[in-house]
Enzyme design. Sequence first.
Site, short mmCIF file in Angstrom:
data_model
loop_
_atom_site.label_atom_id
_atom_site.label_comp_id
_atom_site.label_asym_id
_atom_site.label_seq_id
_atom_site.Cartn_x
_atom_site.Cartn_y
_atom_site.Cartn_z
N SER A 146 -47.73 -73.19 -9.68
CA SER A 146 -48.33 -71.90 -9.36
C SER A 146 -47.55 -71.20 -8.25
O SER A 146 -46.40 -70.82 -8.44
CB SER A 146 -49.81 -72.07 -9.00
OG SER A 146 -50.51 -70.86 -9.21
N LYS A 198 -71.23 -55.48 -1.76
CA LYS A 198 -70.80 -56.01 -0.47
C LYS A 198 -70.86 -57.53 -0.43
O LYS A 198 -70.07 -58.17 0.27
CB LYS A 198 -71.68 -55.42 0.65
CG LYS A 198 -71.26 -55.82 2.06
CD LYS A 198 -69.82 -55.41 2.32
CE LYS A 198 -69.41 -55.82 3.74
NZ LYS A 198 -67.98 -55.57 3.98
#
Length: 338
Positions: A146, A198
């Site tokens: 990765s 949020k």
Amino acid sequence: MSSKRWFALGLAFLLFLLSIAISSVTTRTTGQWAGWLASGDDEVWHEKVIEKGNGQGKIVVLYVNGVIQEGYDAPSIFETVTYNHRNFLSMLRHASQDHLVDGIIIRINSPGGGVVESAEIHDLILEIQEEYRKPVYISMASLAASGGYYIAAPADKIFANEATITGSLGVIMQAINVSELADNLGIRTETIKSGPYKDIMSSMREMTEAEREILQSIIDDSYEKFVDVIANGRQIATKEVRKLADGRIYSGKQALDLGLVDGIGNIDVVIDVMRQDIGRGDIDVVKYEAPFSFPGFLTMTMQNMVSKNQDPLGLKQLIRYSNSPSLMYLYDADYKME
């Protein structure tokens, strides 16, 4: 208990007290432990010879061991240090600016890490190649997946062991949902927020489809960047990269067949190839070390006396800094490496 053992324990205790005392003074001026062990971009790194050569030039070997992620606070005296992002960038810059350095080898043993940190290394490698015209080779150890591959992609040559685990090309973002467990335990959270998103990826409730779409769009943007990095670095068509970048892992041998690496060999092979390519014979091979400091010496002594390094890839560091969702170029495997 023998007198020698009592003496050793007493000495260790004295070193412990002394290091704490020095720590309390030093941290007032530096603000963090990391300043002892290494530094910022202005650090003058000390060279240690790995292979003595003919003195006609030198190759620097730098190491990426552990999760590629920048920490938010300094480790305690009892914690071993794995990867330090600021220090690695500083070493890379130092090697690029040293006119006596002819080439750089980066030895990677990492499952990847943060999207931002991986991009910073990648961009600095490109800068070294373009501005300083120095070759950068990659030597993959047991794991270079990765983000570990992301930072390798722009290198002039990449080498792996046949059994190296690489690939895992893609992006991941994870969070734990404990809402059902919390309900069973009678635990509730009271959330007051300025907007509907949020508390996105809150561990205390199910994710909505709208939230999932928002996060997926962010993942897709980072994935496209990863694909571009591989396509440009390895000169592989974007369409072919997409076929390879589905998250699966590859062995070093498979990566060679797919064009993701240039050769099979250990670090000694990479050193020999770079020496041949530079063309000045068996030039010196060095690595960088932090300058000696007495508090840093005490800290490292206590770390070695308390415990062995049980976290060679820095996964404890990753978990410690994963209090909030982060975009990661990371080979996940449930964060456990055997």
